[in-house]
Write a protein that holds these residues in place. Sequence first.
Motif, PDB file in Angstrom:
ATOM      1  N   TYR A 113       0.830  -1.208   0.000  1.00 64.66           N
ATOM      2  CA  TYR A 113       0.000   0.000   0.000  1.00 64.66           C
ATOM      3  C   TYR A 113       0.866   1.261   0.000  1.00 64.66           C
ATOM      4  CZ  TYR A 113      -3.883   3.093   1.222  1.00 64.66           C
ATOM      5  OH  TYR A 113      -4.827   4.080   1.212  1.00 64.66           O
ATOM      6  N   ILE A 114       1.933   1.246   0.802  1.00 62.70           N
ATOM      7  CA  ILE A 114       2.854   2.388   0.822  1.00 62.70           C
ATOM      8  C   ILE A 114       3.510   2.565  -0.534  1.00 62.70           C
ATOM      9  CG2 ILE A 114       4.986   3.296   1.841  1.00 62.70           C
ATOM     10  CD1 ILE A 114       4.179   1.850   4.434  1.00 62.70           C
ATOM     11  N   TRP A 115       3.872   1.457  -1.167  1.00 58.56           N
ATOM     12  CA  TRP A 115       4.444   1.489  -2.519  1.00 58.56           C
ATOM     13  C   TRP A 115       3.496   2.209  -3.469  1.00 58.56           C
ATOM     14  CZ3 TRP A 115       2.392  -0.986  -6.882  1.00 58.56           C
ATOM     15  CH2 TRP A 115       3.220  -1.059  -7.992  1.00 58.56           C
ATOM     16  N   ALA A 116       2.187   1.883  -3.388  1.00 62.69           N
ATOM     17  CA  ALA A 116       1.202   2.534  -4.250  1.00 62.69           C
ATOM     18  C   ALA A 116       1.085   4.018  -3.928  1.00 62.69           C
ATOM     19  CB  ALA A 116      -0.158   1.849  -4.096  1.00 62.69           C
ATOM     20  N   LEU A 117       1.130   4.379  -2.639  1.00 61.88           N
ATOM     21  CA  LEU A 117       1.068   5.785  -2.249  1.00 61.88           C
ATOM     22  C   LEU A 117       2.280   6.551  -2.758  1.00 61.88           C
ATOM     23  CD1 LEU A 117      -0.202   5.501   1.452  1.00 61.88           C
ATOM     24  CD2 LEU A 117      -1.508   6.326  -0.514  1.00 61.88           C
ATOM     25  N   ASP A 118       3.455   5.951  -2.649  1.00 65.27           N
ATOM     26  CA  ASP A 118       4.667   6.612  -3.139  1.00 65.27           C
ATOM     27  C   ASP A 118       4.579   6.856  -4.644  1.00 65.27           C
ATOM     28  OD1 ASP A 118       6.287   7.230  -0.978  1.00 65.27           O
ATOM     29  OD2 ASP A 118       7.203   5.250  -0.879  1.00 65.27           O
ATOM     30  N   LEU A 126       3.872  10.805  -9.016  1.00 64.00           N
ATOM     31  CA  LEU A 126       3.232  11.222 -10.257  1.00 64.00           C
ATOM     32  C   LEU A 126       2.607  12.607 -10.128  1.00 64.00           C
ATOM     33  CD1 LEU A 126       2.145  10.786 -13.108  1.00 64.00           C
ATOM     34  CD2 LEU A 126       0.210   9.542 -12.096  1.00 64.00           C
ATOM     35  N   VAL A 127       1.808  12.812  -9.091  1.00 63.87           N
ATOM     36  CA  VAL A 127       1.078  14.079  -8.981  1.00 63.87           C
ATOM     37  C   VAL A 127       2.009  15.223  -8.607  1.00 63.87           C
ATOM     38  CG1 VAL A 127      -0.928  15.222  -8.005  1.00 63.87           C
ATOM     39  CG2 VAL A 127      -0.952  12.750  -8.294  1.00 63.87           C
ATOM     40  N   PHE A 128       2.949  14.981  -7.701  1.00 64.16           N
ATOM     41  CA  PHE A 128       3.911  16.029  -7.369  1.00 64.16           C
ATOM     42  C   PHE A 128       4.763  16.393  -8.587  1.00 64.16           C
ATOM     43  CE2 PHE A 128       3.919  15.773  -2.524  1.00 64.16           C
ATOM     44  CZ  PHE A 128       3.533  17.095  -2.385  1.00 64.16           C
ATOM     45  N   ALA A 129       5.089  15.408  -9.417  1.00 72.89           N
ATOM     46  CA  ALA A 129       5.853  15.698 -10.636  1.00 72.89           C
ATOM     47  C   ALA A 129       5.076  16.631 -11.556  1.00 72.89           C
ATOM     48  CB  ALA A 129       6.193  14.394 -11.361  1.00 72.89           C
ATOM     49  N   GLY A 148      14.813  21.517 -17.864  1.00 72.30           N
ATOM     50  CA  GLY A 148      14.344  22.195 -16.656  1.00 72.30           C
ATOM     51  C   GLY A 148      13.032  21.614 -16.159  1.00 72.30           C
ATOM     52  N   PHE A 149      12.150  21.267 -17.100  1.00 73.52           N
ATOM     53  CA  PHE A 149      10.878  20.624 -16.730  1.00 73.52           C
ATOM     54  C   PHE A 149      11.131  19.304 -16.007  1.00 73.52           C
ATOM     55  CE2 PHE A 149       8.701  23.710 -19.143  1.00 73.52           C
ATOM     56  CZ  PHE A 149       7.329  23.524 -19.029  1.00 73.52           C
ATOM     57  N   VAL A 150      12.016  18.473 -16.570  1.00 74.09           N
ATOM     58  CA  VAL A 150      12.295  17.169 -15.976  1.00 74.09           C
ATOM     59  C   VAL A 150      12.932  17.338 -14.596  1.00 74.09           C
ATOM     60  CG1 VAL A 150      13.625  15.032 -16.225  1.00 74.09           C
ATOM     61  CG2 VAL A 150      12.493  16.033 -18.219  1.00 74.09           C
ATOM     62  N   PHE A 151      13.861  18.279 -14.493  1.00 73.88           N
ATOM     63  CA  PHE A 151      14.527  18.515 -13.205  1.00 73.88           C
ATOM     64  C   PHE A 151      13.519  18.939 -12.145  1.00 73.88           C
ATOM     65  CE2 PHE A 151      16.390  21.574 -10.230  1.00 73.88           C
ATOM     66  CZ  PHE A 151      17.335  20.772  -9.613  1.00 73.88           C
ATOM     67  N   MET A 152      12.660  19.906 -12.476  1.00 69.20           N
ATOM     68  CA  MET A 152      11.687  20.390 -11.507  1.00 69.20           C
ATOM     69  C   MET A 152      10.694  19.293 -11.128  1.00 69.20           C
ATOM     70  SD  MET A 152      12.232  23.511 -10.530  1.00 69.20           S
ATOM     71  CE  MET A 152      10.627  24.061  -9.957  1.00 69.20           C
ATOM     72  N   ALA A 153      10.268  18.507 -12.118  1.00 67.83           N
ATOM     73  CA  ALA A 153       9.321  17.426 -11.846  1.00 67.83           C
ATOM     74  C   ALA A 153       9.944  16.391 -10.914  1.00 67.83           C
ATOM     75  CB  ALA A 153       8.883  16.776 -13.154  1.00 67.83           C
ATOM     76  N   ALA A 154      11.184  15.986 -11.197  1.00 70.37           N
ATOM     77  CA  ALA A 154      11.839  14.965 -10.375  1.00 70.37           C
ATOM     78  C   ALA A 154      12.146  15.488  -8.975  1.00 70.37           C
ATOM     79  CB  ALA A 154      13.117  14.496 -11.055  1.00 70.37           C
ATOM     80  N   LEU A 155      12.608  16.720  -8.888  1.00 68.46           N
ATOM     81  CA  LEU A 155      12.914  17.310  -7.582  1.00 68.46           C
ATOM     82  C   LEU A 155      11.681  17.337  -6.693  1.00 68.46           C
ATOM     83  CD1 LEU A 155      14.901  18.936  -5.723  1.00 68.46           C
ATOM     84  CD2 LEU A 155      13.975  21.001  -6.810  1.00 68.46           C
ATOM     85  N   ALA A 206       8.324  10.523 -13.207  1.00 66.65           N
ATOM     86  CA  ALA A 206       8.411  11.976 -13.074  1.00 66.65           C
ATOM     87  C   ALA A 206       8.771  12.623 -14.408  1.00 66.65           C
ATOM     88  CB  ALA A 206       9.444  12.341 -12.005  1.00 66.65           C
ATOM     89  N   ALA A 207       9.703  12.012 -15.141  1.00 66.65           N
ATOM     90  CA  ALA A 207      10.097  12.555 -16.443  1.00 66.65           C
ATOM     91  C   ALA A 207       8.934  12.511 -17.430  1.00 66.65           C
ATOM     92  CB  ALA A 207      11.283  11.774 -16.997  1.00 66.65           C
ATOM     93  N   ALA A 208       8.170  11.417 -17.406  1.00 70.09           N
ATOM     94  CA  ALA A 208       7.013  11.303 -18.295  1.00 70.09           C
ATOM     95  C   ALA A 208       5.984  12.381 -17.977  1.00 70.09           C
ATOM     96  CB  ALA A 208       6.390   9.914 -18.173  1.00 70.09           C
ATOM     97  N   ALA A 209       5.763  12.636 -16.680  1.00 67.94           N
ATOM     98  CA  ALA A 209       4.828  13.692 -16.274  1.00 67.94           C
ATOM     99  C   ALA A 209       5.303  15.045 -16.777  1.00 67.94           C
ATOM    100  CB  ALA A 209       4.687  13.699 -14.759  1.00 67.94           C
TER     101      ALA A 209
END
Length: 218
Positions: free
Chosen positions: A12-17, A22-25, A41-48, A78-81
């Motif tokens: 369940y924690i795995w699914a939450l992570d 995804l959404v934070f990205a 820059g988009f990828v960096f900000m999304a991953a961070l 994150a990169a895909a997002a």
Amino acid sequence: MNPDIVEKLGTYIWALDYGSVLVFALTGALVASRAQLDMIGFVFMAALTAVGGGTLRDLVLGRDPVFWVAQPELILIAAAAAFVVYWTAPMLESRYRWLLWLDAVALAVAVPAGVGVAIAGGFGPVIVVMAGVITGTMGGLMRDVVGNEVPMVLKGSELYLTCAFGGAVTALLLAWLGLPTAIALTGGGFAVFLLRAGTLIWGWSLPAYKPRPPRTRG
């Protein structure tokens, strides 16, 4: 804690992570669009934004390896997002409004993820609550600072920290009352989102500190 329960909770924690990454990205990429960054820059900000809070949580709790090192596909998510937002952001009528609501969803997923990790690790109530708050807020704080935005976590009118704290405490109390941990975490997530939605829709807020002028002696 029963090993079978720990294993189920881990899933369940795995699914939450995954959900919070995804959404934070998406929110990180939206901030990148507001700052008019390039694709890297988009990828960096999304991953961070996606892994920032969880990374700090794992370092504080002494987890080895850090969650995204054990699951590097999270960086690809994150990169895909970031790519999705890069091509779709110009179509959004209000990127900031989308940012606020996506961030509310991400906070509601990340806080119970942090609480769950601490519970599974056998930590006490104070650490459990702090793990939830750190996981939910630190990624967004890093995003806003790097993106030259006023951090939501520092805006008293946003109740950001209050929502994270309230959700973490709710999850802990529900678990203490004997509810299954997964249900307790879900309840904490709902509490976070309801508090955040109330802030965004009805302007809920707490009284701000107003210093009084110093007294003068007559």
